[in-house]
Design a protein around this motif. Structure first.
Motif, PDB file in Angstrom:
ATOM      1  N   MET A   1       9.857 -43.237 -70.828  1.00 36.29           N
ATOM      2  CA  MET A   1       9.500 -43.036 -69.209  1.00 36.29           C
ATOM      3  C   MET A   1      10.617 -43.119 -68.293  1.00 36.29           C
ATOM      4  O   MET A   1      11.573 -44.024 -68.326  1.00 36.29           O
ATOM      5  N   LYS A   2      10.785 -41.985 -67.605  1.00 34.94           N
ATOM      6  CA  LYS A   2      11.856 -41.936 -66.455  1.00 34.94           C
ATOM      7  C   LYS A   2      11.419 -42.685 -65.157  1.00 34.94           C
ATOM      8  O   LYS A   2      10.244 -42.366 -64.707  1.00 34.94           O
ATOM      9  N   ILE A   3      12.124 -43.623 -64.715  1.00 35.42           N
ATOM     10  CA  ILE A   3      11.859 -44.178 -63.463  1.00 35.42           C
ATOM     11  C   ILE A   3      12.901 -44.224 -62.422  1.00 35.42           C
ATOM     12  O   ILE A   3      14.133 -44.635 -62.613  1.00 35.42           O
ATOM     13  N   LEU A   4      12.596 -43.637 -61.314  1.00 33.69           N
ATOM     14  CA  LEU A   4      13.426 -43.418 -60.133  1.00 33.69           C
ATOM     15  C   LEU A   4      13.166 -44.654 -59.136  1.00 33.69           C
ATOM     16  O   LEU A   4      12.154 -44.596 -58.580  1.00 33.69           O
ATOM     17  N   PHE A   5      14.380 -45.498 -59.002  1.00 37.59           N
ATOM     18  CA  PHE A   5      13.846 -46.400 -57.956  1.00 37.59           C
ATOM     19  C   PHE A   5      14.082 -45.809 -56.507  1.00 37.59           C
ATOM     20  O   PHE A   5      14.758 -45.115 -56.098  1.00 37.59           O
ATOM     21  N   ASP A   6      13.051 -46.488 -55.774  1.00 35.81           N
ATOM     22  CA  ASP A   6      12.982 -46.308 -54.040  1.00 35.81           C
ATOM     23  C   ASP A   6      13.768 -47.464 -53.773  1.00 35.81           C
ATOM     24  O   ASP A   6      14.019 -48.530 -54.246  1.00 35.81           O
ATOM     25  N   ALA A   7      14.133 -47.175 -52.197  1.00 34.08           N
ATOM     26  CA  ALA A   7      15.007 -48.236 -51.785  1.00 34.08           C
ATOM     27  C   ALA A   7      14.106 -49.814 -51.699  1.00 34.08           C
ATOM     28  O   ALA A   7      14.649 -50.724 -52.048  1.00 34.08           O
ATOM     29  N   THR A  29      13.867 -45.380 -68.660  1.00 34.13           N
ATOM     30  CA  THR A  29      15.311 -45.083 -68.441  1.00 34.13           C
ATOM     31  C   THR A  29      15.157 -45.094 -67.034  1.00 34.13           C
ATOM     32  O   THR A  29      14.284 -44.547 -66.172  1.00 34.13           O
ATOM     33  N   TRP A  30      16.307 -45.595 -66.345  1.00 41.11           N
ATOM     34  CA  TRP A  30      16.130 -45.995 -64.739  1.00 41.11           C
ATOM     35  C   TRP A  30      17.301 -45.254 -63.942  1.00 41.11           C
ATOM     36  O   TRP A  30      18.336 -44.886 -64.480  1.00 41.11           O
ATOM     37  N   ASN A  56      27.468 -50.327 -66.646  1.00 43.66           N
ATOM     38  CA  ASN A  56      27.311 -50.594 -67.861  1.00 43.66           C
ATOM     39  C   ASN A  56      26.084 -49.504 -68.348  1.00 43.66           C
ATOM     40  O   ASN A  56      25.544 -49.617 -69.436  1.00 43.66           O
ATOM     41  N   LYS A  57      25.882 -48.614 -67.397  1.00 50.59           N
ATOM     42  CA  LYS A  57      24.872 -47.359 -67.786  1.00 50.59           C
ATOM     43  C   LYS A  57      23.419 -47.831 -68.062  1.00 50.59           C
ATOM     44  O   LYS A  57      22.572 -47.114 -68.539  1.00 50.59           O
ATOM     45  N   SER A  58      23.120 -49.124 -67.428  1.00 54.55           N
ATOM     46  CA  SER A  58      21.779 -49.640 -67.194  1.00 54.55           C
ATOM     47  C   SER A  58      20.733 -48.867 -66.514  1.00 54.55           C
ATOM     48  O   SER A  58      19.509 -48.468 -66.706  1.00 54.55           O
ATOM     49  N   ILE A  59      21.713 -48.414 -65.306  1.00 51.51           N
ATOM     50  CA  ILE A  59      21.022 -47.576 -64.198  1.00 51.51           C
ATOM     51  C   ILE A  59      21.806 -46.189 -64.176  1.00 51.51           C
ATOM     52  O   ILE A  59      23.046 -46.243 -64.232  1.00 51.51           O
ATOM     53  N   SER A  60      21.332 -45.005 -64.165  1.00 50.88           N
ATOM     54  CA  SER A  60      21.976 -43.819 -63.995  1.00 50.88           C
ATOM     55  C   SER A  60      22.147 -43.462 -62.556  1.00 50.88           C
ATOM     56  O   SER A  60      20.941 -43.468 -61.907  1.00 50.88           O
ATOM     57  N   LEU A  61      23.098 -43.153 -62.060  1.00 53.58           N
ATOM     58  CA  LEU A  61      23.296 -43.007 -60.873  1.00 53.58           C
ATOM     59  C   LEU A  61      23.243 -41.274 -60.656  1.00 53.58           C
ATOM     60  O   LEU A  61      23.990 -40.484 -61.303  1.00 53.58           O
ATOM     61  N   LEU A  62      21.997 -40.602 -60.018  1.00 56.77           N
ATOM     62  CA  LEU A  62      21.917 -39.304 -59.526  1.00 56.77           C
ATOM     63  C   LEU A  62      22.810 -38.871 -58.583  1.00 56.77           C
ATOM     64  O   LEU A  62      23.054 -39.479 -57.625  1.00 56.77           O
TER      65      LEU A  62
END
Length: 78
Positions: A1-7, A29-30, A56-62
């Motif tokens: 599951m892909k999860i995109l954080f909101d602020a 995946t964050w 450390n690539k736990s969160i990917s920056l778009l």
């Protein structure tokens, strides 16, 4: 599951010191966008826990400049 954080969610997670707990949930995946990242800054700096998770690539920056509206919609629907 892909999860995109909101602020809002990410700020609450950071304030509650829950980022490591959240990032360790299985099967996810964050991602975070640059606008959200800027909204999470404190005194002009990314909070250390968030910076470490990105490093450390736990969160990917778009990269917002490379994501079209159609791609973003597709991302949300996948």
């Amino acid at each position: 599951m892909k999860i995109l954080f909101d602020a809002s969610a990410l700020i609450h997670i950071l304030n509650g010191n829950l980022l490591d707990t959240i990032l360790n949930l299985p099967g996810r995946t964050w991602f975070v966008g640059s606008i959200v990242l800027a909204e999470c800054e404190q005194d002009g700096k990314i909070p250390p826990a968030l910076q470490q998770a990105i490093d450390n690539k736990s969160i990917s920056l778009l990269d917002d400049s490379n994501v079209s509206a159609l791609s973003f919609l597709s991302f949300l629907q996948s």
